[in-house]
Design an enzyme around this catalytic site. Structure first.
Site, short mmCIF file in Angstrom:
data_model
loop_
_atom_site.label_atom_id
_atom_site.label_comp_id
_atom_site.label_asym_id
_atom_site.label_seq_id
_atom_site.Cartn_x
_atom_site.Cartn_y
_atom_site.Cartn_z
CD GLU A 209 -2.79 -1.12 2.50
OE1 GLU A 209 -2.58 -0.24 3.36
OE2 GLU A 209 -3.68 -1.99 2.61
CG HIS B 201 -5.94 0.08 5.04
ND1 HIS B 201 -4.78 -0.62 5.19
CD2 HIS B 201 -6.69 -0.22 6.14
CE1 HIS B 201 -4.80 -1.30 6.32
NE2 HIS B 201 -5.95 -1.07 6.92
#
Length: 635
Positions: free
Chosen positions: A495, A518
């Protein structure tokens, strides 16, 4: 209060305005007296500007004082109102140490360019002797209006504080504490041995530049001189590093307690963190920052870690425990937000809303029921039945779904949820499959090609847990083949650390796939709840020693400390440490008022409340017990 210092303190000369109190008394008097005046704000600002120039040594103090008085239109009733206001504006660190002020009143003087009429009523309530207050005095007319100042009072003149201190002729060390240049002049004149620039309320660079020491609070001054005090350590010396843009209420919680807080919006990589964590006592992170063994080796002062999220797999918990560092998380604060996202996505996906919406944006009107279903009556399978899984179970059942779950740990089911004995069984019966597992290494790629092959054709798949638990390529292939009719993915193996980095994934562009960055727990409510919860746990540990709720520490819930000093002893979990400590207590005739011990596989945590009479030698003996990892003392 600590009783380690046996010798009386030196003479302490304390300024009043912006030191003993948080505000400038004359400025506040003007604001009260000019209430309703059409030019009130402008006049008050002029008075404030004159005050600052005098405090910074930029103009003659005497000239500035007279100019301020000329602008002031006040009487005795306004002074009474000011006194009531100033009682609420006493500096926090002086309020905390009223006992020190009272016990050492003969050694303490207030020398101020302010005025006795409002200083004496406030200062004497905290233990200052009235005849130890030296300040200017107003002159009033018959109606009680202020018409000037006592011109014969040396404090109305330039160098007035020097003249007062010279007249006092104090024998012994003299320490001056204040926020202004006139306070520094006591040291410059040779009448004071040290000058402490007091910055709890205002910081004047020209004053701090000439100070012997900077006292961020009265606690700081007392700590520096090893005098008795209400706090075992000045919190301004405790550095808190908050990363990943945690909610502002967390920052405020630490700042309100007096801690020195550094706030960083993004995550830090290992090299950056190794550098930044030096001298940090508390660190707060979310899920993107990894605290490795190497990072902990650079954390020379770290006492506690706060994970502003549910998971703690980004932290080397065992290594932290071995170094005596307690870790706290937020196991419940954002569960509702994750559950609502899961429910929303499963409805959107099973109805194929994403595809319909995308078509509409292209001008395509596809009014068809094909491939759209209700979630009522469908089987929801959950891998993991923790805080989120159990709450999702309740909501899904209320929506008419049949709920099944698989967990490696025995869990009591809620409502009509049914536990299945194997993951394979769960995969084969679920219409909607949602993952709610933690990020331990053993869970890496727990859902891959084999698992997708075991699922029903047309399954709806959600992963709002951890990125590495799903083989992304296998999921992409399952979507392309139609095995997975729709997927909602909030977490990814890799990420971006900040919003400026580009996101890349094999799932991009696939039909009926919802990708979110997220944000399962990223609602204002959840982040605010976490922002309150985690600092509360960290502050309880720092201020009280309670480790209840820690994920890596022996959990001890302690009563509030009253009338004793508290020793916090963290040691390697080896036999005999408590016995050695008790021998030291007996040898030094220490009266124990409370004792607590809890251990885990790595460490032991002993908390002992003792009477206040002890020596530095006793403390040193406790620190030198074999196996000691960390020792703290709380007052």
């Amino acid at each position: 209060m600590s009783t380690l210092t046996l010798n009386p303190p030196p003479y302490i000369i304390i300024d009043f305005d912006s030191t003993f109190t948080k505000v400038e008394g004359l400025d506040e008097l003007a604001a009260i007296a000019l209430k309703g005046h059409p030019e009130r704000d402008q006049i008050v600002q002029k008075i404030s500007d004159l005050t600052n120039k005098g405090m910074n040594g930029e103009m003659s103090f005497a000239d500035g004082l007279r100019q301020r008085i000329a602008l002031l239109k006040a009487n005795r009733s306004h002074i009474e109102e000011l006194v009531s206001f100033l009682r609420t504006k006493v500096s926090d660190s002086f309020k905390r140490n009223t006992q020190f002020l009272t016990e050492n009143a003969e050694q303490i003087f207030i020398v101020s360019s302010g005025f006795k009429e409002f200083i004496v009523p406030v200062a004497t309530e905290l233990g200052i002797l009235a005849d130890h207050v030296y300040a200017n005095e107003f002159v009033f007319d018959e109606e009680g209006n202020i018409i000037g100042i006592d011109e014969e009072n040396v404090l109305s003149m330039d160098g007035g504080k020097i003249k007062i201190l010279s007249a006092l002729n104090l024998s012994g060390d003299v320490y001056a504490i204040g926020d202004g240049y006139t306070d520094y002049e006591l040291k410059a004149s040779g009448l004071a041995n040290r000058f402490y620039a007091f910055t709890e309320n205002v910081e004047r660079p020209k004053v701090t530049a000439v100070a012997d020491h900077i006292a961020t609070s009265f606690d700081d001054f007392l700590f520096d001189n090893k005098f008795s005090r209400s706090q075992s350590y000045p919190k301004s010396r405790i550095k808190v590093l908050l990363l990943e843009n945690v909610h502002p209420v967390a920052r405020k919680a630490f700042e309100d307690e007096g801690f020195n807080v550094e706030f960083v919006k993004g995550a830090l990589d290992e090299d950056e963190l190794c550098e930044r964590i030096k001298d940090v006592s508390i660190i707060g992170i979310r899920s993107k920052t990894t605290i490795t063994k190497r990072v902990l080796e650079h954390a020379n002062r770290l006492m506690a870690i706060g994970a502003f999220c549910i998971g703690t797999n980004q932290i080397d918990l065992d290594e932290a425990a071995k170094k005596g560092i307690a870790v706290f998380n937020a196991p419940y604060s954002n569960t509702r937000s994750v559950v609502e996202l899961a429910v929303g996505e499963m409805i959107m996906l099973i109805r194929n809303i994403v595809g319909k919406s995308n078509s509409m944006h292209k001008g395509i009107w596809d009014k068809s029921a094909n491939g759209s279903f209700e979630i009522r009556g469908k089987k929801l399978g959950m891998v993991g039945y923790g805080s989120i899984g159990t709450q999702l179970s309740v909501v899904a059942e209320a929506l008419g779904m049949e709920v099944y779950f698989y967990d490696t740990v025995e869990k009591l089911s809620i409502g009509n949820a049914k536990k299945v004995s194997t993951l394979e069984e769960l995969l084969s019966i679920s219409d909607v499959l949602s993952l709610h597992v933690d990020g331990r290494k053993e869970n890496t790629n727990m859902i891959g090609k084999r698992e997708f092959d075991l699922m029903k054709d047309g399954v709806i798949f959600l992963n709002l847990s951890r990125g590495h638990v799903v083989d992304i390529k296998a999921l992409a292939d399952a979507v392309k083949s139609g095995k997975v009719a729709g997927a909602g993915v909030d977490v990814f193996p890799k990420e971006p650390k900040t919003n400026d980095e580009m996101f890349e994934s094999e799932l991009m562009g696939l039909p009926n796939v919802i990708l979110t960055p997220h944000i399962g727990g990223s609602t204002e409510e959840a982040q605010e709840n976490i922002g309150h919860f985690v600092p509360a746990k960290l502050l309880e540990y720092m201020n009280n020693g309670s480790s209840y709720g820690s994920v890596n520490f022996p959990e001890v819930q302690l009563p509030k400390l009253k009338g004793s000093h508290r020793l916090l002893h963290i040691h390697a979990n080896v036999p005999g440490v408590l016995a050695k400590l008790n021998q030291i207590f007996a040898k030094n005739n220490i009266n124990i008022t409370g004792q607590y011990l809890k251990t885990n596989e790595h460490i032991g945590y002993v908390i002992v409340d003792i009477a206040k009479d002890y020596t530095e030698e006793f403390i040193q003996e406790v620190k030198e017990v074999e196996g000691t990892i960390r020792f703290r003392m709380l007052y």
